[in-house]
Design a protein around this motif. Structure first.
Motif, PDB file in Angstrom:
ATOM      1  N   ALA A 161       0.834  -1.209   0.000  1.00  0.00           N
ATOM      2  CA  ALA A 161       0.000   0.000   0.000  1.00  0.00           C
ATOM      3  C   ALA A 161       0.861   1.249   0.000  1.00  0.00           C
ATOM      4  O   ALA A 161       0.568   2.235  -0.689  1.00  0.00           O
ATOM      5  CB  ALA A 161      -0.944  -0.005   1.194  1.00  0.00           C
ATOM      6  N   ALA A 162       1.958   1.204   0.770  1.00  0.00           N
ATOM      7  CA  ALA A 162       2.868   2.353   0.804  1.00  0.00           C
ATOM      8  C   ALA A 162       3.517   2.579  -0.558  1.00  0.00           C
ATOM      9  O   ALA A 162       3.724   3.735  -0.980  1.00  0.00           O
ATOM     10  CB  ALA A 162       3.929   2.144   1.875  1.00  0.00           C
ATOM     11  N   LEU A 163       3.833   1.495  -1.276  1.00  0.00           N
ATOM     12  CA  LEU A 163       4.423   1.634  -2.606  1.00  0.00           C
ATOM     13  C   LEU A 163       3.415   2.221  -3.592  1.00  0.00           C
ATOM     14  O   LEU A 163       3.766   3.030  -4.448  1.00  0.00           O
ATOM     15  CB  LEU A 163       4.928   0.290  -3.116  1.00  0.00           C
ATOM     16  CG  LEU A 163       6.069  -0.365  -2.347  1.00  0.00           C
ATOM     17  CD1 LEU A 163       6.524  -1.629  -3.075  1.00  0.00           C
ATOM     18  CD2 LEU A 163       7.240   0.594  -2.163  1.00  0.00           C
ATOM     19  N   VAL A 164       2.163   1.798  -3.482  1.00  0.00           N
ATOM     20  CA  VAL A 164       1.119   2.341  -4.347  1.00  0.00           C
ATOM     21  C   VAL A 164       0.984   3.843  -4.118  1.00  0.00           C
ATOM     22  O   VAL A 164       0.885   4.632  -5.064  1.00  0.00           O
ATOM     23  CB  VAL A 164      -0.219   1.623  -4.104  1.00  0.00           C
ATOM     24  CG1 VAL A 164      -1.346   2.298  -4.874  1.00  0.00           C
ATOM     25  CG2 VAL A 164      -0.119   0.157  -4.515  1.00  0.00           C
ATOM     26  N   ASP A 165       1.001   4.255  -2.855  1.00  0.00           N
ATOM     27  CA  ASP A 165       0.915   5.685  -2.547  1.00  0.00           C
ATOM     28  C   ASP A 165       2.134   6.439  -3.072  1.00  0.00           C
ATOM     29  O   ASP A 165       2.021   7.555  -3.582  1.00  0.00           O
ATOM     30  CB  ASP A 165       0.795   5.890  -1.039  1.00  0.00           C
ATOM     31  CG  ASP A 165      -0.558   5.439  -0.485  1.00  0.00           C
ATOM     32  OD1 ASP A 165      -1.521   5.373  -1.276  1.00  0.00           O
ATOM     33  OD2 ASP A 165      -0.633   5.143   0.725  1.00  0.00           O
ATOM     34  N   ARG A 166       3.310   5.830  -2.950  1.00  0.00           N
ATOM     35  CA  ARG A 166       4.548   6.513  -3.322  1.00  0.00           C
ATOM     36  C   ARG A 166       4.699   6.645  -4.834  1.00  0.00           C
ATOM     37  O   ARG A 166       5.112   7.698  -5.330  1.00  0.00           O
ATOM     38  CB  ARG A 166       5.743   5.753  -2.758  1.00  0.00           C
ATOM     39  CG  ARG A 166       7.092   6.446  -3.039  1.00  0.00           C
ATOM     40  CD  ARG A 166       8.243   5.574  -2.566  1.00  0.00           C
ATOM     41  NE  ARG A 166       8.012   5.076  -1.204  1.00  0.00           N
ATOM     42  CZ  ARG A 166       8.611   4.012  -0.686  1.00  0.00           C
ATOM     43  NH1 ARG A 166       9.469   3.307  -1.406  1.00  0.00           N
ATOM     44  NH2 ARG A 166       8.356   3.632   0.554  1.00  0.00           N
ATOM     45  N   HIS A 167       4.355   5.602  -5.560  1.00  0.00           N
ATOM     46  CA  HIS A 167       4.661   5.575  -6.994  1.00  0.00           C
ATOM     47  C   HIS A 167       3.461   5.857  -7.879  1.00  0.00           C
ATOM     48  O   HIS A 167       3.610   5.992  -9.098  1.00  0.00           O
ATOM     49  CB  HIS A 167       5.284   4.234  -7.370  1.00  0.00           C
ATOM     50  CG  HIS A 167       6.596   3.999  -6.697  1.00  0.00           C
ATOM     51  ND1 HIS A 167       7.755   4.648  -7.075  1.00  0.00           N
ATOM     52  CD2 HIS A 167       6.923   3.213  -5.632  1.00  0.00           C
ATOM     53  CE1 HIS A 167       8.747   4.258  -6.280  1.00  0.00           C
ATOM     54  NE2 HIS A 167       8.272   3.397  -5.411  1.00  0.00           N
ATOM     55  N   GLY A 168       2.284   5.969  -7.270  1.00  0.00           N
ATOM     56  CA  GLY A 168       1.126   6.316  -8.073  1.00  0.00           C
ATOM     57  C   GLY A 168       0.621   5.146  -8.896  1.00  0.00           C
ATOM     58  O   GLY A 168       1.054   4.001  -8.744  1.00  0.00           O
ATOM     59  N   PRO A 169      -0.292   5.437  -9.810  1.00  0.00           N
ATOM     60  CA  PRO A 169      -0.941   4.373 -10.576  1.00  0.00           C
ATOM     61  C   PRO A 169      -0.013   3.729 -11.594  1.00  0.00           C
ATOM     62  O   PRO A 169       0.670   4.404 -12.354  1.00  0.00           O
ATOM     63  CB  PRO A 169      -2.096   5.095 -11.270  1.00  0.00           C
ATOM     64  CG  PRO A 169      -1.638   6.518 -11.357  1.00  0.00           C
ATOM     65  CD  PRO A 169      -0.830   6.768 -10.121  1.00  0.00           C
ATOM     66  N   LEU A 170       0.037   2.407 -11.592  1.00  0.00           N
ATOM     67  CA  LEU A 170       0.778   1.628 -12.575  1.00  0.00           C
ATOM     68  C   LEU A 170      -0.184   0.598 -13.156  1.00  0.00           C
ATOM     69  O   LEU A 170      -1.092   0.147 -12.458  1.00  0.00           O
ATOM     70  CB  LEU A 170       1.981   0.923 -11.943  1.00  0.00           C
ATOM     71  CG  LEU A 170       3.020   1.811 -11.255  1.00  0.00           C
ATOM     72  CD1 LEU A 170       4.087   0.954 -10.577  1.00  0.00           C
ATOM     73  CD2 LEU A 170       3.667   2.764 -12.246  1.00  0.00           C
ATOM     74  N   ASP A 171       0.024   0.248 -14.392  1.00  0.00           N
ATOM     75  CA  ASP A 171      -0.941  -0.632 -15.024  1.00  0.00           C
ATOM     76  C   ASP A 171      -0.248  -1.779 -15.739  1.00  0.00           C
ATOM     77  O   ASP A 171       0.951  -1.748 -15.972  1.00  0.00           O
ATOM     78  CB  ASP A 171      -1.791   0.173 -16.025  1.00  0.00           C
ATOM     79  CG  ASP A 171      -3.111  -0.502 -16.352  1.00  0.00           C
ATOM     80  OD1 ASP A 171      -3.438  -1.519 -15.698  1.00  0.00           O
ATOM     81  OD2 ASP A 171      -3.810  -0.028 -17.264  1.00  0.00           O
TER      82      ASP A 171
END
Length: 217
Positions: free
Chosen positions: A35-45
């Motif tokens: 979750a912290a990585l998602v917040d840090r790096h933003g949306p990836l697909d």
């Protein structure tokens, strides 16, 4: 013949919104570290490539190379071909020119093997042709081609076919990234890494993208 490399050239472009759908975000965010990585790096697909053959050629060019070297050689490779890779262009390309572009004799052979395989009417490596075929069965089919090892096949699953639940532990950056993010850089066994990645199922490809992002940042 594959090796874990600095594979930034293999990364799919980021999307403009939250990962593909709410289900993906919900699963990833259930793991506090992820979750912290998602917040840090933003949306990836994760999205399938428009050209599966071109993506596979890119993976072969990238084998055992740094990102900078791979990018430079790929540009020269495309110049020799006179456009985007196609089986016919690869098979028609002058071997000496391919070597001058920076490809080893072995990689030239591998690229031609792949071109032959993609021209085989009895084999279909496109997304449509492999629909319904399991990830491991796809790996088995691809690795029948000399020059396509397990690493290249799993890159194909993610970047050519857009498969969402791939954990490519043959990639050095993935292993180092998991150790960095989850264990302060200390060594983990592959069993430990698979257990960590199990929390991202059925979207381990997305989790892998965030691990790559963390490792490369």
């Amino acid at each position: 013949m594959d090796a874990g490399v600095d594979g930034a050239a293999e990364r799919v472009a980021a999307a403009d919104e939250e990962p593909t759908n709410a289900s993906v975000a919900k699963v990833l965010r259930a793991d506090p570290t992820m979750a912290a990585l998602v917040d840090r790096h933003g949306p990836l697909d994760i999205a399938p490539a428009d050209d599966e053959f071109g993506r596979l050629c890119t993976s072969i060019v990238n084998q055992q190379l740094s990102t900078a070297s791979a990018d430079a050689i790929r540009e020269r490779f495309l110049e020799v071909l006179g456009g985007d890779p196609t089986p016919d262009r690869v098979l028609a390309a002058d071997e000496a020119a391919l070597r001058e572009a920076g490809l080893s004799a072995t990689k030239v052979e591998y690229l031609r093997n792949v071109a032959d395989a993609f021209r085989d009417d009895e084999r279909d490596f496109t997304r449509e042709g492999l629909a319904g075929v399991s990830d491991e069965a796809v790996v088995d089919r691809l690795t029948e081609i000399k020059g396509v090892g397990a690493w290249t096949a799993r890159m194909y699953l993610i970047f050519a076919l857009g498969r969402e639940d791939v954990l490519p532990l043959g990639d050095l950056a993935v292993r180092k990234g998991i150790e960095q993010v989850y264990n302060d850089g200390e060594e983990l066994s592959r069993a430990d890494m698979r257990e960590i990645g199990a929390a991202w199922r059925p979207y381990r490809s997305y989790g892998t993208r965030y691990i790559w992002a963390a490792y490369e940042s």
